[in-house]
Design a protein around this motif. Structure first.
Motif, PDB file in Angstrom:
ATOM      1  N   THR A 249       0.834  -1.189   0.000  1.00 27.41           N
ATOM      2  CA  THR A 249       0.000   0.000   0.000  1.00 27.41           C
ATOM      3  C   THR A 249       0.874   1.247   0.000  1.00 27.41           C
ATOM      4  N   PRO A 250       0.335   2.382  -0.433  1.00 30.43           N
ATOM      5  CA  PRO A 250       1.131   3.613  -0.426  1.00 30.43           C
ATOM      6  C   PRO A 250       1.731   3.898   0.948  1.00 30.43           C
ATOM      7  N   GLY A 251       3.002   4.269   0.938  1.00 27.30           N
ATOM      8  CA  GLY A 251       3.709   4.541   2.175  1.00 27.30           C
ATOM      9  C   GLY A 251       4.448   3.344   2.735  1.00 27.30           C
ATOM     10  N   GLN A 252       4.093   2.145   2.240  1.00 23.82           N
ATOM     11  CA  GLN A 252       4.747   0.923   2.711  1.00 23.82           C
ATOM     12  C   GLN A 252       5.223   0.080   1.531  1.00 23.82           C
ATOM     13  N   THR A 253       5.779   0.736   0.534  1.00 26.29           N
ATOM     14  CA  THR A 253       6.271   0.002  -0.626  1.00 26.29           C
ATOM     15  C   THR A 253       7.663  -0.552  -0.343  1.00 26.29           C
ATOM     16  N   GLY A 254       7.998  -1.632  -1.046  1.00 23.83           N
ATOM     17  CA  GLY A 254       9.311  -2.249  -0.898  1.00 23.83           C
ATOM     18  C   GLY A 254       9.417  -3.283   0.200  1.00 23.83           C
ATOM     19  N   LEU A 255       8.317  -3.534   0.934  1.00 21.43           N
ATOM     20  CA  LEU A 255       8.390  -4.467   2.059  1.00 21.43           C
ATOM     21  C   LEU A 255       8.691  -5.899   1.601  1.00 21.43           C
ATOM     22  N   SER A 256       8.070  -6.336   0.517  1.00 26.33           N
ATOM     23  CA  SER A 256       8.253  -7.720   0.069  1.00 26.33           C
ATOM     24  C   SER A 256       9.699  -7.969  -0.321  1.00 26.33           C
ATOM     25  N   HIS A 257      10.283  -7.031  -1.050  1.00 28.01           N
ATOM     26  CA  HIS A 257      11.674  -7.182  -1.481  1.00 28.01           C
ATOM     27  C   HIS A 257      12.627  -7.083  -0.301  1.00 28.01           C
ATOM     28  N   ALA A 258      12.382  -6.154   0.604  1.00 24.03           N
ATOM     29  CA  ALA A 258      13.257  -6.025   1.780  1.00 24.03           C
ATOM     30  C   ALA A 258      13.198  -7.285   2.638  1.00 24.03           C
ATOM     31  N   LEU A 259      12.012  -7.865   2.774  1.00 20.41           N
ATOM     32  CA  LEU A 259      11.896  -9.093   3.553  1.00 20.41           C
ATOM     33  C   LEU A 259      12.648 -10.239   2.888  1.00 20.41           C
ATOM     34  N   GLU A 260      12.629 -10.285   1.573  1.00 23.45           N
ATOM     35  CA  GLU A 260      13.426 -11.296   0.861  1.00 23.45           C
ATOM     36  C   GLU A 260      14.896 -11.202   1.272  1.00 23.45           C
TER      37      GLU A 260
ATOM     38  N   LYS B 226      14.512 -14.534  12.351  1.00 26.24           N
ATOM     39  CA  LYS B 226      14.911 -13.698  13.491  1.00 26.24           C
ATOM     40  C   LYS B 226      14.690 -12.198  13.279  1.00 26.24           C
ATOM     41  N   LEU B 227      15.017 -11.672  12.095  1.00 25.26           N
ATOM     42  CA  LEU B 227      14.904 -10.240  11.807  1.00 25.26           C
ATOM     43  C   LEU B 227      15.615  -9.370  12.842  1.00 25.26           C
ATOM     44  N   PRO B 228      16.917  -9.554  13.055  1.00 28.46           N
ATOM     45  CA  PRO B 228      17.637  -8.716  14.019  1.00 28.46           C
ATOM     46  C   PRO B 228      17.731  -7.264  13.543  1.00 28.46           C
ATOM     47  N   ALA B 229      17.557  -6.339  14.467  1.00 31.60           N
ATOM     48  CA  ALA B 229      17.511  -4.916  14.119  1.00 31.60           C
ATOM     49  C   ALA B 229      18.825  -4.439  13.519  1.00 31.60           C
ATOM     50  N   ASP B 230      19.959  -4.934  14.041  1.00 32.27           N
ATOM     51  CA  ASP B 230      21.233  -4.478  13.512  1.00 32.27           C
ATOM     52  C   ASP B 230      21.442  -4.960  12.077  1.00 32.27           C
ATOM     53  N   GLU B 231      20.989  -6.174  11.771  1.00 31.68           N
ATOM     54  CA  GLU B 231      21.099  -6.673  10.403  1.00 31.68           C
ATOM     55  C   GLU B 231      20.195  -5.874   9.465  1.00 31.68           C
ATOM     56  N   PHE B 232      19.007  -5.515   9.935  1.00 27.07           N
ATOM     57  CA  PHE B 232      18.108  -4.710   9.106  1.00 27.07           C
ATOM     58  C   PHE B 232      18.718  -3.342   8.822  1.00 27.07           C
ATOM     59  N   LYS B 233      19.322  -2.742   9.821  1.00 25.43           N
ATOM     60  CA  LYS B 233      19.917  -1.412   9.642  1.00 25.43           C
ATOM     61  C   LYS B 233      20.975  -1.441   8.547  1.00 25.43           C
ATOM     62  N   ARG B 234      21.763  -2.517   8.503  1.00 22.15           N
ATOM     63  CA  ARG B 234      22.774  -2.637   7.449  1.00 22.15           C
ATOM     64  C   ARG B 234      22.136  -2.970   6.106  1.00 22.15           C
ATOM     65  N   GLU B 235      21.164  -3.857   6.130  1.00 30.36           N
ATOM     66  CA  GLU B 235      20.613  -4.356   4.866  1.00 30.36           C
ATOM     67  C   GLU B 235      19.776  -3.318   4.147  1.00 30.36           C
ATOM     68  N   ILE B 236      19.094  -2.450   4.881  1.00 29.24           N
ATOM     69  CA  ILE B 236      18.289  -1.437   4.209  1.00 29.24           C
ATOM     70  C   ILE B 236      19.182  -0.478   3.440  1.00 29.24           C
TER      71      ILE B 236
ATOM     72  N   ASP C 267       9.997   5.579   0.861  1.00 30.15           N
ATOM     73  CA  ASP C 267       9.503   4.520   1.746  1.00 30.15           C
ATOM     74  C   ASP C 267      10.643   3.676   2.300  1.00 30.15           C
ATOM     75  N   LEU C 268      11.694   3.490   1.529  1.00 29.10           N
ATOM     76  CA  LEU C 268      12.869   2.781   2.040  1.00 29.10           C
ATOM     77  C   LEU C 268      13.518   3.573   3.165  1.00 29.10           C
ATOM     78  N   GLU C 269      13.541   4.888   3.032  1.00 32.71           N
ATOM     79  CA  GLU C 269      14.158   5.744   4.044  1.00 32.71           C
ATOM     80  C   GLU C 269      13.452   5.635   5.399  1.00 32.71           C
ATOM     81  N   ARG C 270      12.150   5.383   5.385  1.00 29.26           N
ATOM     82  CA  ARG C 270      11.397   5.365   6.639  1.00 29.26           C
ATOM     83  C   ARG C 270      10.904   3.968   7.038  1.00 29.26           C
ATOM     84  N   MET C 271      11.354   2.947   6.325  1.00 30.49           N
ATOM     85  CA  MET C 271      10.958   1.587   6.664  1.00 30.49           C
ATOM     86  C   MET C 271      11.553   1.187   8.009  1.00 30.49           C
ATOM     87  N   THR C 272      10.789   0.383   8.778  1.00 32.20           N
ATOM     88  CA  THR C 272      11.263  -0.085  10.079  1.00 32.20           C
ATOM     89  C   THR C 272      11.263  -1.610  10.112  1.00 32.20           C
TER      90      THR C 272
END
Length: 451
Positions: free
Chosen positions: A66-77, A138-148, A191-196
């Motif tokens: 949905t608008p504002g939450q684009t890129g989630l599927s690819h980031a989760l991959e 697991k989705l560790p926060a530190d790994e997400f910070k690097r991967e985004i 949306d990538l800039e503000r993804m959590t």
């Protein structure tokens, strides 16, 4: 098989068509079953080599966002490789590399899939690893910070700094006014800039359930041994309620839309797209197969119409192409693109008029039976060569199942293409190539902006 290889194979259709059709008429044994938790499993036997491909497909992609939450599927991959209950970040990939396996993943508008190609006696390991991250990512926060940051750089390299990709992204956003197909798979940069990571966790919990997935295994295996392994590794993962996912439908006649883009490119170019159905939404499958053959009539190698008439004949364009995706889960686009022949002084307006002449010719005059037979043989030859690969077989099965169609269409589509008549071609051209379905993008070098 890449496009060059497909076209090369198609050149030999005359001497190869008969044995290819004979080979294609005997599909590989294919078996389907569903676990109690809803996981669908499809096994296709291909015993030519002791190799197997395993793919796990999820019904989620950018068209679900949905608008504002684009890129989630690819980031989760990306994050699916960053650790689970049993393994830390990157450890599953390391194990597979040490086994000599090939592995990767991909995300599209309609699906996300993960695959491994490996020796048949290593299949159990691949399934165990895949089940583990389905059950316990697991989705560790530190790994997400690097991967985004990796994902944002991927967007810059593949889209923002690549004029052809940027132009197509803008064109596609305009060409799909009503459906989620206007969303780029990688997501908009804002949306990538503000993804959590919390958003990713919610996305994973919403869509990554066994009852929203299909396991496809193709190669030197039997259905019984795959069933034992699937039960062993996946059966204990509980099913969950999955959000409703409506088919992406477009407006029947959105009206003509135009955009002019000034980008860092040396040559002008043109894209024209028509809103058309896919196989999942068409009134008749013959419409879809006719559109597939129209794309090949226009752009099916050296003897195709665009190359013969507009490139070598009129010298209007320096290159032109046509393509159509018949297998989205919703509506589709029929796209033409061309670059004017600037050496002969041709313009975008002249190029657009030339493309229209070719479409109107199809509307007024059905192709001859001989031309249609030649093009159809090229398409069938390409498909049969492509399906020789176990990976291609698995990907076709997974795609069909995940967009809401049946894998059985894979073994029926050659007959469906054979059934298309010249009149079907003319009818499809008349129905779909209209200005109220049209989107046009003119792409110009940046320095032209001030002229």
């Amino acid at each position: 098989m890449n496009m060059i290889a497909r076209r090369t194979a198609a050149l030999f259709f005359g001497m190869l068509c008969t044995p290819l059709l004979t080979f294609a008429a005997a599909p590989q044994p294919t078996h389907e079953f569903t676990l109690d938790n809803g996981l669908k499993v499809i096994v296709r036997e291909d015993h030519r080599a002791p190799v197997v491909v395993s793919q796990l497909w999820y019904k989620v992609g950018s068209s679900y966002e949905t608008p504002g939450q684009t890129g989630l599927s690819h980031a989760l991959e990306h994050m699916m490789f960053k650790g689970s209950r049993k393994l830390g970040a990157g450890e599953a990939s390391r194990i597979l590399r040490e086994l000599g396996a090939e592995e990767n993943a991909f995300t599209s508008d309609d699906y996300t899939a993960y695959y491994q190609v490996l020796a048949r006696d290593r299949l159990a390991i691949a399934l165990e690893l895949e089940a583990d991250r389905l059950a316990s990512l697991k989705l560790p926060a530190d790994e997400f910070k690097r991967e985004i940051e990796v994902i944002k750089e991927e967007r810059r390299l593949r889209t923002d700094d690549k004029p052809s990709s940027l132009a197509y992204e803008r064109f596609k956003a305009m060409a799909y006014p009503a459906s989620g197909y206007h969303t780029p798979t990688i997501g908009w940069m804002a949306d990538l800039e503000r993804m959590t990571v919390e958003e990713l966790r919610a996305w994973y919990e919403a869509w990554y359930a066994p009852n929203n997935a299909t396991l496809v295994v193709v190669g030197d295996v039997s259905a019984s041994e795959v069933k034992v392994l699937a039960e062993r590794y996946f059966a204990d993962i509980p099913k969950r309620a999955v959000p409703p996912a409506k088919i992406p439908l477009e407006l029947d006649a959105p009206g003509e839309r135009r955009i002019t883009l000034y980008l860092k490119t040396q040559l002008p170019s043109l894209m024209m797209g028509f809103n058309v159905p896919g196989l999942a939404t068409a009134d008749s499958p013959s419409q879809v197969h006719a559109l597939r053959l129209i794309a090949a009539l226009l752009d099916g190698g050296y003897s195709a119409r665009l190359a013969t008439r507009l490139e070598r004949g009129e010298e209007l364009v320096s290159g032109a192409s046509a393509w159509y995706d018949a297998f989205p889960r919703g509506d589709s686009l029929f796209v033409l693109s061309a670059t004017p022949n600037v050496q002969t002084g041709k313009t975008l307006e002249q190029t657009e008029a030339g493309l229209w002449r070719e479409l109107q010719d199809l509307q007024r005059n059905p192709p001859s039976a001989e031309e249609l037979a030649r093009v159809r043989a090229q398409v069938i030859a390409s498909l049969v060569y492509e399906r020789d690969s176990i990976t291609s077989q698995a990907t076709t099965i997974g795609q069909l199942e995940t967009v809401g169609l049946s894998w059985q269409l894979m073994d029926q589509e050659l007959a469906a293409l054979e059934a298309v008549t010249p009149q079907d071609i003319q009818n499809a051209a008349t129905t779909f190539f209209t200005r109220d379905r049209l989107s046009v993008a003119h792409v110009l070098p940046e320095e032209k902006r001030d002229e």
